[in-house]
Design an enzyme around this catalytic site. Structure first.
Site, PDB file in Angstrom:
ATOM      1  N   SER A  95      62.667  26.871 120.681  1.00 46.11           N
ATOM      2  CA  SER A  95      62.553  27.357 119.448  1.00 46.11           C
ATOM      3  C   SER A  95      63.716  26.950 118.428  1.00 46.11           C
ATOM      4  O   SER A  95      63.781  25.637 117.937  1.00 46.11           O
ATOM      5  CB  SER A  95      62.692  29.154 119.458  1.00 46.11           C
ATOM      6  OG  SER A  95      62.446  29.525 118.270  1.00 46.11           O
ATOM      7  N   ASP A 236      61.143  27.176 112.040  1.00 43.49           N
ATOM      8  CA  ASP A 236      62.043  26.701 113.148  1.00 43.49           C
ATOM      9  C   ASP A 236      61.141  25.754 113.924  1.00 43.49           C
ATOM     10  O   ASP A 236      59.873  25.543 113.465  1.00 43.49           O
ATOM     11  CB  ASP A 236      62.404  27.875 113.935  1.00 43.49           C
ATOM     12  CG  ASP A 236      61.262  28.827 114.749  1.00 43.49           C
ATOM     13  OD1 ASP A 236      60.102  28.578 113.947  1.00 43.49           O
ATOM     14  OD2 ASP A 236      61.406  29.475 115.591  1.00 43.49           O
ATOM     15  N   ASP A 238      59.507  25.470 117.066  1.00 44.01           N
ATOM     16  CA  ASP A 238      58.236  26.012 117.635  1.00 44.01           C
ATOM     17  C   ASP A 238      57.154  26.670 116.526  1.00 44.01           C
ATOM     18  O   ASP A 238      56.071  26.800 116.897  1.00 44.01           O
ATOM     19  CB  ASP A 238      58.371  26.797 118.834  1.00 44.01           C
ATOM     20  CG  ASP A 238      59.200  28.001 118.565  1.00 44.01           C
ATOM     21  OD1 ASP A 238      59.558  28.419 117.353  1.00 44.01           O
ATOM     22  OD2 ASP A 238      59.292  28.846 119.532  1.00 44.01           O
ATOM     23  N   ASP A 240      57.066  29.648 114.772  1.00 39.41           N
ATOM     24  CA  ASP A 240      56.514  30.838 114.824  1.00 39.41           C
ATOM     25  C   ASP A 240      57.318  31.596 113.524  1.00 39.41           C
ATOM     26  O   ASP A 240      56.833  32.956 113.389  1.00 39.41           O
ATOM     27  CB  ASP A 240      56.685  31.772 116.057  1.00 39.41           C
ATOM     28  CG  ASP A 240      58.028  31.450 116.832  1.00 39.41           C
ATOM     29  OD1 ASP A 240      58.916  30.839 116.302  1.00 39.41           O
ATOM     30  OD2 ASP A 240      58.105  31.964 118.077  1.00 39.41           O
TER      31      ASP A 240
HETATM   32 MG    MG Z   1      60.810  30.334 117.463  1.00 33.41          MG
END
Ligand code: MG
Length: 448
Positions: A95, A236, A238, A240
Site C-alpha cells: 500500500s 496510494d 495499491d 484504494d
Molecule cells: Mg492502500
C-alpha cells in the site's frame, strides 16, 4: 511472532519479504483454501512485487490450486472481481509504505480482506508447516487474465457519466507511481476530463512519499494551481485511497470528502446508515444528523468498516485517510470509483469544489505521536481512561479512548505497529485545538 500486523503481512523486501518466505506463504494459503480452487492474483508496481508473486504462485500451484494472474492492477479491481468468479484473491502490495517494503493481502470471496478468524487459521497452518502439497497429476494451472475492462464497464453504469462529460473537468491526477497508473488515465478520458497525469512511471522507484498527505502532495498542488484546474487527486500505491485537492490548492483529507459523499448518498437514499471509524471528524455526526441518517463507528481499519457495512446493510462507508466504500460496487475501498463519484457530485453543481466544501461545518484538527514502549502502552491507556472518568466527560472506547467534548473531541490510540501513542484532537475553535493537544500530549508523556 505474529505474521499479520493491522495492515496484513508486511516487511522489507529481501530481508523479511524473501522469495522463500513468499513460497511458504503460498503453501500456507493453498493449504488454507484446500486444493482445486480458483485464485485471482495481482500485484503493485514495487521492484520486488514480480519476484514475490512468482514465488507465492509456485507455492499455490504446488498445493493444487489454479492461479489466475491479473498483472499490475489496483486492489479495488481485485476486490470487485473476486466476487462470484473466484474462490479467493491475493494482492502483492504494501500500500502506502516506502519502496523497500512489500507485503501480501488476502481477499475472501466476498471481496473483503482476511478478518482475525482467517488470520488465526492461516497462522496456525504456517506455524505447523503441515502444508498439503498435491501429487504430480493434481498440480494447479496458471493462466493470465484481463479483469480491468469488466470493472470499468461496471463503474460506468454506477455514475451519470454523460453529466460528468458535459463539464470537461480539468484535473491533475497524481497516480503516485502506483497501480492507478493503469486505470485512472483511461477513466478520466472516458469521463471527458482534460487530465494531467503526474508520477506515472512504474519502475518501482517512487517520485514522492507514497502516502497521499498534505506534505507529500506539494507538486500536485502546484500543478492544480498553475494549470487552473477544477481539482486534483492523489492515490496510494495499491489504489484504494484517494485524496483530493480543491481548485485553490487546499488538500481535503478523507473526513471532508467522505462526509461530502455521505451527505450526497443520504440525500439520494432519503435515509440509511453510514459507517466510519472513531478516528473520523465529528463533521460526519453533523452531516448524518442533518440528513436523518444513522451512523456506525468502528475501530480503525478498512476491514472493520467493510464488515460493519455488510452487516448493517449500510449505504456508504469511509475512513479519514481517504478510503471510501461504495456497497453498490464492493465492500472494499476504491480510489478510482471515489474519483468518479466526486466528479459526479461536482457535475451536479455550478459552484467550485472549494465553494461546496465551505458549506460544511468547519473543524480544526491537530495530531501528535508520542513515543511509548510497547510494554507501557496498556498502563498508559488505563491511566488515560481513569483521567477521562474524573473529567466526567462522555467517552467512546471502540478503539483507544475518545473523549467527547461539547465542541470537539480527543482521541488517544496506541499504534498497532510502532512504539507510539497517537493523540488526535479537534474542535470548532482554532485556539482550543492547540491547548487540547498540548494538554493531552503532556499527560501521555507524564504518565509513562
Ligand atoms: Mg492502500
Amino acid at each position: 511472532m505474529a505474521l499479520f500486523s493491522t495492515t496484513g503481512i508486511r516487511g522489507i523486501s529481501n530481508h523479511d519479504m524473501t522469495p522463500e518466505f513468499a513460497l511458504q506463504l503460498g503453501y500456507t494459503f493453498g493449504t488454507f483454501t484446500g486444493k482445486g480452487k480458483k485464485i485471482l492474483i495481482a500485484r503493485d508496481t514495487r521492484t520486488s512485487s514480480e519476484m514475490l508473486k512468482n514465488s507465492f504462485v509456485s507455492g499455490l500451484l504446488s498445493t493444487g490450486n489454479n492461479v489466475f494472474d491479473a498483472g499490475i492492477i489496483p486492489i479495488p479491481v481485485v476486490n470487485f472481481s473476486v466476487k462470484g468468479k473466484y474462490d479467493a484473491g491475493v494482492m502483492i502490495t504494501s500500500s502506502h509504505n516506502p519502496p523497500e517494503y512489500n507485503g501480501i493481502k488476502f481477499i475472501l470471496s466476498n471481496g473483503l480482506e482476511f478478518a482475525e478468524k482467517e488470520e488465526m487459521k492461516f497462522e496456525k497452518i504456517y506455524a505447523s508447516k503441515k502444508f498439503k502439497l498435491a501429487p504430480w497429476n493434481e498440480i494447479g494451472s496458471y493462466k493470465k487474465v484481463e479483469i480491468l475492462s469488466a470493472y470499468v464497464e461496471k463503474i460506468k453504469t454506477l455514475v451519470d457519466l454523460e453529466k460528468i462529460k458535459q463539464r470537461n473537468f480539468k484535473i491533475v491526477a497524481d497516480v503516485g507511481n502506483g497501480t492507478q497508473t493503469f486505470l485512472i488515465p483511461q477513466i478520466l478520458k472516458e469521463a471527458g476530463c482534460e487530465a494531467t497525469i503526474l508520477n506515472y512511471s512504474t519502475d518501482g522507484f517512487f517520485s514522492r512519499i507514497p502516502e497521499p498527505r498534505p506534505d507529500t502532495l506539494i507538486r500536485l498542488i502546484e500543478l492544480v494551481l498553475s494549470k487552473k484546474s477544477d481539482l486534483g487527486v492523489a492515490y496510494d500505491v495499491d489504489g484504494d485511497r484517494a485524496i483530493f485537492v480543491t481548485e485553490n490548492g487546499e488538500v481535503l483529507m478523507g473526513d471532508v470528502t467522505g462526509s461530502l459523499l455521505a451527505a450526497e448518498t443520504l440525500k439520494n437514499h432519503g435515509k440509511g446508515t453510514i459507517v466510519t471509524t472513531v478516528a473520523t471528524s465529528s463533521l460526519i455526526d453533523d452531516v448524518v444528523n442533518n440528513y436523518n441518517g444513522k451512523i456506525i463507528k468502528t475501530e480503525v481499519g478498512a476491514n472493520a468498516v467493510g464488515e460493519a457495512l455488510l452487516k448493517s446493510n449500510a449505504i456508504f462507508g469511509f475512513e479519514e485517510n481517504g478510503g471510501c466504500v461504495f456497497p453498490e460496487l464492493s465492500p472494499a475501498r476504491d480510489g478510482a470509483f471515489k474519483t468518479l463519484k466526486i466528479l459526479e457530485l461536482l457535475a451536479q453543481e455550478s459552484r467550485s469544489f472549494s465553494e461546496i466544501i465551505s458549506e460544511l461545518p468547519k473543524y480544526y484538527q491537530a495530531k501528535a505521536r508520542v513515543e511509548c514502549p510497547e510494554k507501557k502502552k496498556h498502563f498508559v491507556m488505563q491511566r488515560i481512561k481513569s483521567l477521562a472518568k474524573e473529567l466526567k466527560q462522555k467517552t467512546d472506547i471502540t478503539d483507544g479512548i475518545k473523549i467527547l467534548l461539547g465542541n470537539g473531541s480527543v482521541l488517544i490510540r496506541p499504534s498497532g505497529t510502532e512504539p507510539l501513542i497517537r493523540v488526535f484532537v479537534e474542535s470548532k475553535f482554532k485556539k482550543d485545538v492547540e491547548e487540547l493537544l498540548e494538554k493531552w500530549v503532556s499527560e501521555v508523556k507524564r504518565i509513562q
